[in-house]
Scaffold this motif. Sequence first.
Motif, PDB file in Angstrom:
ATOM      1  N   ALA F  50       0.824  -1.220   0.000  1.00 19.37           N
ATOM      2  CA  ALA F  50       0.000   0.000   0.000  1.00 19.37           C
ATOM      3  C   ALA F  50       0.857   1.270   0.000  1.00 19.37           C
ATOM      4  O   ALA F  50       0.596   2.199  -0.755  1.00 19.37           O
ATOM      5  CB  ALA F  50      -0.939  -0.006   1.193  1.00 19.37           C
ATOM      6  N   ASP F  51       1.873   1.305   0.821  1.00 19.91           N
ATOM      7  CA  ASP F  51       2.698   2.513   0.896  1.00 19.91           C
ATOM      8  C   ASP F  51       3.472   2.744  -0.396  1.00 19.91           C
ATOM      9  O   ASP F  51       3.634   3.895  -0.840  1.00 19.91           O
ATOM     10  CB  ASP F  51       3.664   2.431   2.084  1.00 19.91           C
ATOM     11  N   SER F  52       3.940   1.675  -1.001  1.00 16.58           N
ATOM     12  CA  SER F  52       4.641   1.809  -2.278  1.00 16.58           C
ATOM     13  C   SER F  52       3.711   2.362  -3.343  1.00 16.58           C
ATOM     14  O   SER F  52       4.096   3.221  -4.156  1.00 16.58           O
ATOM     15  CB  SER F  52       5.187   0.450  -2.736  1.00 16.58           C
ATOM     16  N   LEU F  53       2.470   1.894  -3.331  1.00 13.94           N
ATOM     17  CA  LEU F  53       1.479   2.398  -4.284  1.00 13.94           C
ATOM     18  C   LEU F  53       1.188   3.878  -4.027  1.00 13.94           C
ATOM     19  O   LEU F  53       1.062   4.669  -4.966  1.00 13.94           O
ATOM     20  CB  LEU F  53       0.181   1.591  -4.185  1.00 13.94           C
ATOM     21  N   THR F  54       1.088   4.243  -2.760  1.00 12.34           N
ATOM     22  CA  THR F  54       0.830   5.647  -2.429  1.00 12.34           C
ATOM     23  C   THR F  54       1.992   6.522  -2.894  1.00 12.34           C
ATOM     24  O   THR F  54       1.793   7.618  -3.431  1.00 12.34           O
ATOM     25  CB  THR F  54       0.612   5.821  -0.914  1.00 12.34           C
ATOM     26  N   MET F  55       3.213   6.021  -2.684  1.00 15.13           N
ATOM     27  CA  MET F  55       4.385   6.779  -3.125  1.00 15.13           C
ATOM     28  C   MET F  55       4.382   6.986  -4.643  1.00 15.13           C
ATOM     29  O   MET F  55       4.719   8.068  -5.133  1.00 15.13           O
ATOM     30  CB  MET F  55       5.673   6.057  -2.702  1.00 15.13           C
ATOM     31  N   ALA F  56       4.018   5.937  -5.368  1.00 14.88           N
ATOM     32  CA  ALA F  56       3.970   6.043  -6.827  1.00 14.88           C
ATOM     33  C   ALA F  56       2.860   7.008  -7.250  1.00 14.88           C
ATOM     34  O   ALA F  56       3.024   7.822  -8.177  1.00 14.88           O
ATOM     35  CB  ALA F  56       3.746   4.667  -7.447  1.00 14.88           C
ATOM     36  N   THR F  57       1.739   6.929  -6.557  1.00 14.66           N
ATOM     37  CA  THR F  57       0.608   7.818  -6.845  1.00 14.66           C
ATOM     38  C   THR F  57       0.988   9.280  -6.604  1.00 14.66           C
ATOM     39  O   THR F  57       0.554  10.177  -7.331  1.00 14.66           O
ATOM     40  CB  THR F  57      -0.585   7.430  -5.947  1.00 14.66           C
TER      41      THR F  57
END
Lengths: 81, 81, 81, 81, 81, 81
Positions: F50-57
């Motif tokens: 989830a955090d990796s996705l948020t960072m990419a977003t």
Amino acid sequence: MALVPNNTLITETPEQGRELAIMLARKTVAAIQTDAETRQQLRPGYATNADSLTMATHVVAIEFATVAAANDYWRSHAVSS
Amino acid sequence: MALVPNNTLITETPEQGRELAIMLARKTVAAIQTDAETRQQLRPGYATNADSLTMATHVVAIEFATVAAANDYWRSHAVSS
Amino acid sequence: MALVPNNTLITETPEQGRELAIMLARKTVAAIQTDAETRQQLRPGYATNADSLTMATHVVAIEFATVAAANDYWRSHAVSS
Amino acid sequence: MALVPNNTLITETPEQGRELAIMLARKTVAAIQTDAETRQQLRPGYATNADSLTMATHVVAIEFATVAAANDYWRSHAVSS
Amino acid sequence: MALVPNNTLITETPEQGRELAIMLARKTVAAIQTDAETRQQLRPGYATNADSLTMATHVVAIEFATVAAANDYWRSHAVSS
Amino acid sequence: MALVPNNTLITETPEQGRELAIMLARKTVAAIQTDAETRQQLRPGYATNADSLTMATHVVAIEFATVAAANDYWRSHAVSS
């Protein structure tokens, strides 16, 4: 739920603009984690962690940048000391 | 509590603008973690951690961007060396 | 302590603007961690950690955005190759 | 898949602009992780982690800055309390 | 060492602007970690870590925002497909 | 390698602008980690975090801010529902 209190970005003073920035950030958290009890449980943990506080402060700074621009930086607002 | 010292973003010099940016960030932290003692206890930990310092510096940079824009970058301010 | 060298955001060239951005970030760190020895001790650790370096680079990028805007991107500055 | 609902950044109110900002962030996540079930499985974890929530809130703040600028901060929008 | 290649933010095309953004980020890293060998040793680690790559990509996005603004988004530049 | 598809930031619609923002971020990753196989191996890990996705977003949000400004927020673009 209201994400933007009073549905406006315009405030009378920088102080109120700052309060709005904090509110905007909190409302977003509430929109993502809709359970108030869960939010309450998370509070002690992050409010006693320096990096968590810095991260939250960062978001307020971003929101404030938008609110300040919306109010043309309150340039015509007289300074009240 | 005042979130914006003197309730204005306008400062006379870039130096004062920078001081304001630091103050704004600190006032937000104080608004989130209202207990002064807790904030004091967190200080040694993050002030001796390079990444924590960088994170805090990042927030100041964001706040300063807003303050600088509010002051039109002090373009009409004479340079004082 | 001076947070803004020469108390101005105006520089003659992009190169000098970049140097100022780095200085601004460093001065903020020094304002938060006022002990020079402690700052020196932290340096080896973060300067050999890729993510720490990226985080520091990020702050410089934010500061530079402000400095560049202040200088109207040095558009009227002749290119020197 | 639509990344921008209604293919416009223009909204009638700040509240709707805020909703759009949240939608934009969610649509990007869906564009990167296209499997809805996986996204659903990740939700409980990050929605109960304070830092994860702050990170998500940060993205919404950035998206909102763009939406707000697109709408000229809804300056001509009458306040509805 | 030159922090800004050619000492200008002006480029002919968006593509060159993007290359400049990457260069600016790399030059900052080199200014902080001046030892080229150390930088080289750090590269394999972060280039095979997704979050490290995202963090680096983030910095490039910030630098590019500045470069793009400096070039008025190359609006008068004819599209070359 | 092209870092900016079609070498322009101008798109016809917000939707296309959003697609461009995602592309810009991906092209930067590819410029830093030039080995396609390595990039492919990293994907499952970060797309299920989830955090990796948020960072990419987050990066996409920053890129989009630039693309949206370049297109003057597509204000003259008719809404297509």
